[in-house]
Design an enzyme around this catalytic site. Structure first.
Site, PDB file in Angstrom:
ATOM      1  N   CYS A  75       3.630  10.130   4.278  1.00 35.55           N
ATOM      2  CA  CYS A  75       3.188   9.088   3.342  1.00 35.55           C
ATOM      3  C   CYS A  75       4.442   8.305   3.004  1.00 35.55           C
ATOM      4  O   CYS A  75       5.489   8.898   2.740  1.00 35.55           O
ATOM      5  CB  CYS A  75       2.565   9.696   2.096  1.00 35.55           C
ATOM      6  N   THR A  76       4.341   7.000   3.015  1.00 38.55           N
ATOM      7  CA  THR A  76       5.551   6.192   2.862  1.00 38.55           C
ATOM      8  C   THR A  76       6.163   6.298   1.478  1.00 38.55           C
ATOM      9  O   THR A  76       7.298   5.869   1.279  1.00 38.55           O
ATOM     10  CB  THR A  76       5.261   4.717   3.208  1.00 38.55           C
ATOM     11  N   GLU A  77       5.447   6.860   0.505  1.00 40.12           N
ATOM     12  CA  GLU A  77       6.013   7.041  -0.842  1.00 40.12           C
ATOM     13  C   GLU A  77       6.751   8.363  -1.022  1.00 40.12           C
ATOM     14  O   GLU A  77       7.532   8.492  -1.971  1.00 40.12           O
ATOM     15  CB  GLU A  77       4.905   6.968  -1.910  1.00 40.12           C
ATOM     16  N   MET A 108       0.837  -1.217   0.000  1.00 32.67           N
ATOM     17  CA  MET A 108       0.000   0.000   0.000  1.00 32.67           C
ATOM     18  C   MET A 108       0.871   1.267   0.000  1.00 32.67           C
ATOM     19  O   MET A 108       0.908   1.982   0.973  1.00 32.67           O
ATOM     20  CB  MET A 108      -0.932  -0.027   1.215  1.00 32.67           C
ATOM     21  N   GLN A 134     -10.980   3.347   0.295  1.00 41.26           N
ATOM     22  CA  GLN A 134     -10.668   4.695   0.779  1.00 41.26           C
ATOM     23  C   GLN A 134     -11.579   5.729   0.123  1.00 41.26           C
ATOM     24  O   GLN A 134     -12.165   6.583   0.802  1.00 41.26           O
ATOM     25  CB  GLN A 134      -9.199   5.030   0.484  1.00 41.26           C
ATOM     26  N   THR A 161       2.229   1.672   5.916  1.00 38.31           N
ATOM     27  CA  THR A 161       1.473   2.758   5.290  1.00 38.31           C
ATOM     28  C   THR A 161       1.042   3.709   6.381  1.00 38.31           C
ATOM     29  O   THR A 161       0.723   3.271   7.496  1.00 38.31           O
ATOM     30  CB  THR A 161       0.246   2.217   4.541  1.00 38.31           C
ATOM     31  N   ASN A 162       1.017   5.006   6.078  1.00 41.25           N
ATOM     32  CA  ASN A 162       0.526   5.977   7.049  1.00 41.25           C
ATOM     33  C   ASN A 162      -0.998   6.039   7.064  1.00 41.25           C
ATOM     34  O   ASN A 162      -1.620   5.935   8.116  1.00 41.25           O
ATOM     35  CB  ASN A 162       1.079   7.372   6.734  1.00 41.25           C
ATOM     36  N   THR A 163      -1.595   6.197   5.891  1.00 42.15           N
ATOM     37  CA  THR A 163      -3.033   6.424   5.811  1.00 42.15           C
ATOM     38  C   THR A 163      -3.833   5.316   6.487  1.00 42.15           C
ATOM     39  O   THR A 163      -4.800   5.577   7.209  1.00 42.15           O
ATOM     40  CB  THR A 163      -3.478   6.563   4.351  1.00 42.15           C
TER      41      THR A 163
END
Length: 230
Positions: free
Chosen positions: A197-199, A10, A52, A83-85
């Site tokens: 956000c991990t990206e 994710m 989401q 994942t953060n979200t």
């Protein structure tokens, strides 16, 4: 060495970075031929992203809870949600298994507090920037207040994450736009910036910001290494 279960996918772009950072952390501390004991359950982000958009967090939480149970059954001794979200549904994951849950906000909050920062900017998906689940944990547990970009900036940060970074695309014009947003956040009083956000760490780094950056994926991965070797 303890075994960590990683709920990933994710997106898988940042899950790859988690795998690398955790293994590098173990290698640095134990020697060149050592590697991390990891179990990975990689989910289909297309399914999660649809939930989401629909606001169906309950169903999303059930999917992640099932993932945690699979990891427990496989021998994991702690759960890391990459994942953060999706930490919005962390309670569902925690309730699914008695294993320790390494919450992504906690190593970030500790690092910010140790650095002496109390007002920071938060970049992430619109869900992370605009909803309370993330900012409230930072405020209540670590005394850290989060600023967020303005409406148009938030839309652009969110768009780049979903349309580009999650698809493995890094565009120079988007990097420049993120730089401009970070400069604006610093001008508004942010002492540091959370890459929430991990990206995002796949696009910008320390050289792109006028204030210190705190990459949640890197801090979370380091916390996983600490658990493994603690």
């Amino acid at each position: 060495m303890r075994t960590v279960g990683l709920i990933g996918g994710m997106s898988w772009e940042s899950t790859v970075a988690y795998y690398q950072m955790i293994n590098r952390g173990v290698r640095q501390r134990l020697g060149p031929l050592r590697s991390a004991r990891l179990l990975l359950d990689s989910l289909d982000f297309g399914e999660i992203e649809a939930l989401q958009r629909q606001g169906d967090w309950h169903h999303a939480g059930k999917l992640l809870a099932a993932s945690a149970r699979r990891l427990e059954a496989g021998g994991a001794q702690a759960i890391v949600l990459a994942t953060n979200t999706m930490h919005k549904v962390a309670d569902a994951v925690v309730a699914a298994t008695p294993l320790p849950f390494l919450h992504i906000v906690d190593p970030t909050g500790l690092a910010l507090r140790e650095a002496g920062f109390h007002q920071v900017a938060l970049l992430g998906t619109a869900f992370t920037m605009e909803q309370e689940f993330y900012r409230e944990r930072l405020r209540s547990r670590y005394g850290i207040r989060c600023l967020v970009p303005d409406d148009g900036q938030r839309r652009e940060v969110h768009r780049v994450i979903y349309e580009e970074l999650c698809a493995g695309i890094a565009i120079e014009s988007s990097r420049q736009r993120y730089r401009e947003i970070m400069v604006d956040c610093a001008a508004r009083g942010a002492q540091a910036i959370i890459l929430g956000c991990t990206e995002i760490g796949l696009l910008v780094g320390r050289e792109d910001s006028p204030v210190p950056l705190f990459d949640t994926a890197a801090l979370h991965a380091a916390a996983a290494v600490d658990f493994m070797l603690g």
